[in-house]
Design a protein around this motif. Structure first.
Motif, PDB file in Angstrom:
ATOM      1  N   VAL A 152       0.832  -1.205   0.000  1.00 46.23           N
ATOM      2  CA  VAL A 152       0.000   0.000   0.000  1.00 46.23           C
ATOM      3  C   VAL A 152       0.866   1.255   0.000  1.00 46.23           C
ATOM      4  O   VAL A 152       0.615   2.205  -0.752  1.00 46.23           O
ATOM      5  CB  VAL A 152      -0.961  -0.007   1.208  1.00 46.23           C
ATOM      6  N   ARG A 153       1.891   1.258   0.827  1.00 49.70           N
ATOM      7  CA  ARG A 153       2.766   2.445   0.883  1.00 49.70           C
ATOM      8  C   ARG A 153       3.489   2.682  -0.427  1.00 49.70           C
ATOM      9  O   ARG A 153       3.717   3.832  -0.816  1.00 49.70           O
ATOM     10  CB  ARG A 153       3.769   2.278   2.024  1.00 49.70           C
ATOM     11  N   ALA A 154       3.830   1.610  -1.126  1.00 50.38           N
ATOM     12  CA  ALA A 154       4.534   1.755  -2.399  1.00 50.38           C
ATOM     13  C   ALA A 154       3.599   2.222  -3.510  1.00 50.38           C
ATOM     14  O   ALA A 154       3.959   3.087  -4.315  1.00 50.38           O
ATOM     15  CB  ALA A 154       5.184   0.426  -2.783  1.00 50.38           C
ATOM     16  N   ALA A 155       2.394   1.657  -3.563  1.00 52.66           N
ATOM     17  CA  ALA A 155       1.475   1.952  -4.665  1.00 52.66           C
ATOM     18  C   ALA A 155       0.664   3.218  -4.434  1.00 52.66           C
ATOM     19  O   ALA A 155       0.298   3.915  -5.389  1.00 52.66           O
ATOM     20  CB  ALA A 155       0.531   0.764  -4.880  1.00 52.66           C
ATOM     21  N   PHE A 156       0.378   3.548  -3.157  1.00 53.15           N
ATOM     22  CA  PHE A 156      -0.466   4.701  -2.845  1.00 53.15           C
ATOM     23  C   PHE A 156       0.186   5.501  -1.715  1.00 53.15           C
ATOM     24  O   PHE A 156      -0.229   5.406  -0.558  1.00 53.15           O
ATOM     25  CB  PHE A 156      -1.869   4.241  -2.438  1.00 53.15           C
ATOM     26  N   PRO A 157       1.188   6.279  -2.031  1.00 52.09           N
ATOM     27  CA  PRO A 157       1.911   7.016  -0.984  1.00 52.09           C
ATOM     28  C   PRO A 157       1.049   8.035  -0.251  1.00 52.09           C
ATOM     29  O   PRO A 157       1.416   8.463   0.849  1.00 52.09           O
ATOM     30  CB  PRO A 157       3.055   7.700  -1.751  1.00 52.09           C
ATOM     31  N   GLY A 158      -0.065   8.421  -0.822  1.00 57.44           N
ATOM     32  CA  GLY A 158      -0.943   9.392  -0.163  1.00 57.44           C
ATOM     33  C   GLY A 158      -1.837   8.789   0.895  1.00 57.44           C
ATOM     34  O   GLY A 158      -2.491   9.518   1.662  1.00 57.44           O
ATOM     35  N   VAL A 159      -1.876   7.470   0.985  1.00 62.52           N
ATOM     36  CA  VAL A 159      -2.712   6.797   1.978  1.00 62.52           C
ATOM     37  C   VAL A 159      -2.045   6.870   3.349  1.00 62.52           C
ATOM     38  O   VAL A 159      -0.844   6.652   3.481  1.00 62.52           O
ATOM     39  CB  VAL A 159      -2.952   5.323   1.589  1.00 62.52           C
ATOM     40  N   GLU A 160      -2.833   7.184   4.358  1.00 63.83           N
ATOM     41  CA  GLU A 160      -2.339   7.134   5.734  1.00 63.83           C
ATOM     42  C   GLU A 160      -2.442   5.693   6.216  1.00 63.83           C
ATOM     43  O   GLU A 160      -3.535   5.136   6.284  1.00 63.83           O
ATOM     44  CB  GLU A 160      -3.152   8.061   6.635  1.00 63.83           C
ATOM     45  N   VAL A 161      -1.328   5.079   6.536  1.00 64.17           N
ATOM     46  CA  VAL A 161      -1.303   3.670   6.935  1.00 64.17           C
ATOM     47  C   VAL A 161      -1.036   3.567   8.428  1.00 64.17           C
ATOM     48  O   VAL A 161      -0.077   4.154   8.942  1.00 64.17           O
ATOM     49  CB  VAL A 161      -0.235   2.879   6.158  1.00 64.17           C
ATOM     50  N   ILE A 162      -1.883   2.818   9.111  1.00 64.57           N
ATOM     51  CA  ILE A 162      -1.668   2.481  10.515  1.00 64.57           C
ATOM     52  C   ILE A 162      -1.370   0.987  10.560  1.00 64.57           C
ATOM     53  O   ILE A 162      -2.222   0.172  10.210  1.00 64.57           O
ATOM     54  CB  ILE A 162      -2.902   2.804  11.371  1.00 64.57           C
ATOM     55  N   ALA A 163      -0.167   0.625  10.956  1.00 62.02           N
ATOM     56  CA  ALA A 163       0.253  -0.780  10.966  1.00 62.02           C
ATOM     57  C   ALA A 163       0.252  -1.310  12.397  1.00 62.02           C
ATOM     58  O   ALA A 163       1.131  -0.967  13.195  1.00 62.02           O
ATOM     59  CB  ALA A 163       1.639  -0.923  10.341  1.00 62.02           C
ATOM     60  N   ASN A 164      -0.742  -2.120  12.723  1.00 68.51           N
ATOM     61  CA  ASN A 164      -0.819  -2.714  14.058  1.00 68.51           C
ATOM     62  C   ASN A 164       0.133  -3.899  14.174  1.00 68.51           C
ATOM     63  O   ASN A 164       0.357  -4.629  13.210  1.00 68.51           O
ATOM     64  CB  ASN A 164      -2.251  -3.176  14.355  1.00 68.51           C
ATOM     65  N   ARG A 165       0.660  -4.106  15.373  1.00 69.71           N
ATOM     66  CA  ARG A 165       1.567  -5.222  15.608  1.00 69.71           C
ATOM     67  C   ARG A 165       0.816  -6.507  15.936  1.00 69.71           C
ATOM     68  O   ARG A 165       1.410  -7.573  15.993  1.00 69.71           O
ATOM     69  CB  ARG A 165       2.525  -4.879  16.746  1.00 69.71           C
ATOM     70  N   GLU A 166      -0.485  -6.405  16.179  1.00 71.09           N
ATOM     71  CA  GLU A 166      -1.328  -7.565  16.439  1.00 71.09           C
ATOM     72  C   GLU A 166      -2.694  -7.311  15.822  1.00 71.09           C
ATOM     73  O   GLU A 166      -3.035  -6.170  15.492  1.00 71.09           O
ATOM     74  CB  GLU A 166      -1.473  -7.808  17.944  1.00 71.09           C
ATOM     75  N   ASN A 167      -3.444  -8.382  15.653  1.00 69.02           N
ATOM     76  CA  ASN A 167      -4.793  -8.257  15.117  1.00 69.02           C
ATOM     77  C   ASN A 167      -5.711  -7.757  16.220  1.00 69.02           C
ATOM     78  O   ASN A 167      -6.106  -8.508  17.118  1.00 69.02           O
ATOM     79  CB  ASN A 167      -5.279  -9.612  14.594  1.00 69.02           C
ATOM     80  N   ARG A 168      -6.066  -6.486  16.155  1.00 69.92           N
ATOM     81  CA  ARG A 168      -6.858  -5.875  17.212  1.00 69.92           C
ATOM     82  C   ARG A 168      -8.354  -6.073  17.024  1.00 69.92           C
ATOM     83  O   ARG A 168      -9.144  -5.681  17.880  1.00 69.92           O
ATOM     84  CB  ARG A 168      -6.556  -4.373  17.287  1.00 69.92           C
ATOM     85  N   GLY A 169      -8.752  -6.660  15.904  1.00 69.73           N
ATOM     86  CA  GLY A 169     -10.169  -6.838  15.641  1.00 69.73           C
ATOM     87  C   GLY A 169     -10.699  -5.733  14.748  1.00 69.73           C
ATOM     88  O   GLY A 169     -10.100  -4.664  14.598  1.00 69.73           O
ATOM     89  N   PHE A 170     -11.848  -6.004  14.139  1.00 70.54           N
ATOM     90  CA  PHE A 170     -12.409  -5.093  13.148  1.00 70.54           C
ATOM     91  C   PHE A 170     -12.878  -3.781  13.762  1.00 70.54           C
ATOM     92  O   PHE A 170     -12.583  -2.701  13.255  1.00 70.54           O
ATOM     93  CB  PHE A 170     -13.564  -5.795  12.436  1.00 70.54           C
ATOM     94  N   ALA A 171     -13.604  -3.854  14.874  1.00 71.45           N
ATOM     95  CA  ALA A 171     -14.129  -2.630  15.486  1.00 71.45           C
ATOM     96  C   ALA A 171     -13.012  -1.741  16.000  1.00 71.45           C
ATOM     97  O   ALA A 171     -12.997  -0.530  15.742  1.00 71.45           O
ATOM     98  CB  ALA A 171     -15.098  -2.994  16.620  1.00 71.45           C
ATOM     99  N   ALA A 172     -12.053  -2.320  16.716  1.00 71.30           N
ATOM    100  CA  ALA A 172     -10.956  -1.520  17.276  1.00 71.30           C
ATOM    101  C   ALA A 172     -10.122  -0.870  16.183  1.00 71.30           C
ATOM    102  O   ALA A 172      -9.718   0.294  16.302  1.00 71.30           O
ATOM    103  CB  ALA A 172     -10.072  -2.398  18.164  1.00 71.30           C
ATOM    104  N   ALA A 173      -9.872  -1.597  15.096  1.00 73.58           N
ATOM    105  CA  ALA A 173      -9.076  -1.039  13.998  1.00 73.58           C
ATOM    106  C   ALA A 173      -9.829   0.090  13.304  1.00 73.58           C
ATOM    107  O   ALA A 173      -9.240   1.125  12.955  1.00 73.58           O
ATOM    108  CB  ALA A 173      -8.717  -2.131  13.002  1.00 73.58           C
ATOM    109  N   ASN A 174     -11.118  -0.086  13.087  1.00 72.99           N
ATOM    110  CA  ASN A 174     -11.906   1.006  12.501  1.00 72.99           C
ATOM    111  C   ASN A 174     -11.867   2.242  13.389  1.00 72.99           C
ATOM    112  O   ASN A 174     -11.762   3.370  12.899  1.00 72.99           O
ATOM    113  CB  ASN A 174     -13.354   0.565  12.296  1.00 72.99           C
ATOM    114  N   ASN A 175     -11.946   2.046  14.694  1.00 71.03           N
ATOM    115  CA  ASN A 175     -11.892   3.183  15.609  1.00 71.03           C
ATOM    116  C   ASN A 175     -10.563   3.928  15.508  1.00 71.03           C
ATOM    117  O   ASN A 175     -10.519   5.159  15.625  1.00 71.03           O
ATOM    118  CB  ASN A 175     -12.114   2.708  17.044  1.00 71.03           C
ATOM    119  N   GLN A 176      -9.472   3.189  15.288  1.00 69.39           N
ATOM    120  CA  GLN A 176      -8.183   3.851  15.092  1.00 69.39           C
ATOM    121  C   GLN A 176      -8.247   4.801  13.902  1.00 69.39           C
ATOM    122  O   GLN A 176      -7.727   5.922  13.957  1.00 69.39           O
ATOM    123  CB  GLN A 176      -7.087   2.810  14.852  1.00 69.39           C
ATOM    124  N   GLY A 177      -8.869   4.339  12.820  1.00 68.24           N
ATOM    125  CA  GLY A 177      -8.990   5.191  11.644  1.00 68.24           C
ATOM    126  C   GLY A 177      -9.932   6.357  11.874  1.00 68.24           C
ATOM    127  O   GLY A 177      -9.652   7.495  11.458  1.00 68.24           O
TER     128      GLY A 177
END
Length: 413
Positions: A152-177
């Protein structure tokens, strides 16, 4: 229009009090002036001449009205000694997001679906260009091992990427965004989707034109062109004992499920619903600030049901808009681990019933679902004995036995 704006002002005023936001003296001039500028200049209302000017002034007036109502509510609260309106116990609290400076923010949560994410992002940017919207795209990756973050960072440099170190789940990850969202509309989008033409623009315009609507969702379409059912009513006590159980396998056409799937209405017409499948949800910023973020106790599944339930209780409407189309490859992430998907789906169902119908109903449903697994094991075992697709039967027996052994109790907070 004026009546709707008055109702919207009341909802926003209550939200401001609930969040503890008191108006200051400069608020009564600064906030209406900012709204007038946003409507007439930023959103190019000047193109509509006198009509655009009238609407901009009307919206500025209602912004002032909102803060005057908030002042009145604060004074009443101070007289009563309550200080502020508290969020009901157990609910995620309202949240104050960053200041809105864009038209929309698109939040995509990924987990080992690199190619899907890249394809989704292509269509997101194409839709943004076609609609003329100023947008922000955020990808939250739940510790993928397939190189999603790097790709994603290579193909779309304008995207804000949040890289979690563990699978936090769908709801928690959406909340981060969502916490980083600077758009006045936040679009939660699954990575296994493709945005058709001006879908994002249609969703945002609908919210702009309907201030009482807090959530709007598009028509979801399978890759082969069939409409994917995405409209729902809230589940009754009986729904959980039928939907996605062995009962539904042998009794598909019944009144309870027809009601749940909104089978009495056409999926070709715009309509208010209780909730929508969360593959694509466009949510008004104020609705999020009112109702709060997604409940992170839902690791995967049912989080959008509970969120829409909370948003509706806060006074907002939820609407299905079929003129906006999103193509959806269903369950791309979850489908990688069938047993985990089964456990997550039914565990979330029990959690949802506890929220909607109380603990006794949830525990009865939990017991029923565990018995349901035993029934499925018996059915698959009998087919195995008859020699029918034995490898498949073994896999399913193992899946249901693992689900039964989980007890359907959440292992994450």
């Amino acid at each position: 229009f004026l009546a709707k704006q008055a109702r919207y002002a009341r909802i926003r005023a209550e939200t401001l009090v609930r969040q503890g936001r008191r108006p200051r003296r400069r608020t009564y001039l600064g906030q209406p002036a900012r709204e007038l500028w946003r409507r007439f200049v930023t959103l190019q209302g000047y193109r509509d001449g006198s009509v655009g000017l009238f609407l901009a002034i009307a919206m500025a007036w209602h912004e002032l009205h909102t803060w005057l109502l908030a002042r009145r509510l604060w004074r009443a609260a101070d007289r009563n000694g309550t200080g502020r309106r508290d969020v009901p116990a157990g609910w995620p609290a309202g949240v104050e997001l960053p200041e809105a400076s864009l038209d929309l923010s698109v939040v995509i949560v990924s987990y080992n679906v690199r190619e899907h994410v890249l394809g989704c992002l292509e269509t997101v940017y194409a839709s943004l260009r076609g609609s003329g919207l100023r947008g922000q795209v955020i990808v939250v990756d739940n510790a993928s091992s397939d190189g999603t973050v790097e790709a994603v960072r290579a193909a779309f440099p304008g995207v804000e990427v949040i890289a979690n170190r563990e699978n936090r789940g769908f709801a928690a990850a959406n909340n981060q965004g969502i916490r980083r969202a600077r758009g006045r509309v936040v679009v939660l989008l699954n990575p296994d989707t493709r945005v058709a033409s001006d879908a994002l623009g249609r969703l945002v315009r609908y919210l702009d034109e309907n201030p009482a609507v807090g959530v709007v969702g598009p028509r979801l379409v399978y890759p082969d062109g069939r409409t994917q059912p995405s409209r729902r009513r809230f589940p009754t006590l009986l729904t959980g004992f039928l939907e996605s159980t062995v009962v539904q396998d042998y009794w598909r056409d019944n009144r309870v499920l027809r009601r749940y799937y909104v089978a009495d209405r056409s999926d070709d017409e715009t309509q208010e619903v209780d909730w929508l499948v969360g593959a694509c949800l466009a949510v008004r910023r104020e609705a999020i600030e009112t109702a709060g973020l997604l409940d992170e106790r839902f690791f995967l599944y049912s989080e959008e049901v509970e969120w829409c339930w909370r948003i509706r209780r806060a006074g907002w409407r939820v609407v299905y808009l079929p003129e906006a189309t999103i193509y959806h490859h269903e369950s791309a992430s979850a489908g990688q681990e069938p047993a985990a998907r089964q456990i997550a789906f039914d565990t979330a169902k029990v959690q949802l019933y506890r929220r909607l119908h109380g603990r006794p109903a949830a525990e009865i449903l939990r017991a029923f679902l565990l018995v349901n697994y035993l029934a499925r094991i018996a059915i698959e075992g009998s087919k195995w004995l008859l020699g029918h697709k034995r490898a498949l039967r073994r896999e399913r027996i193992a899946r249901y036995w693992r689900a039964f052994g989980s007890g359907l109790r959440p292992t994450r907070p």
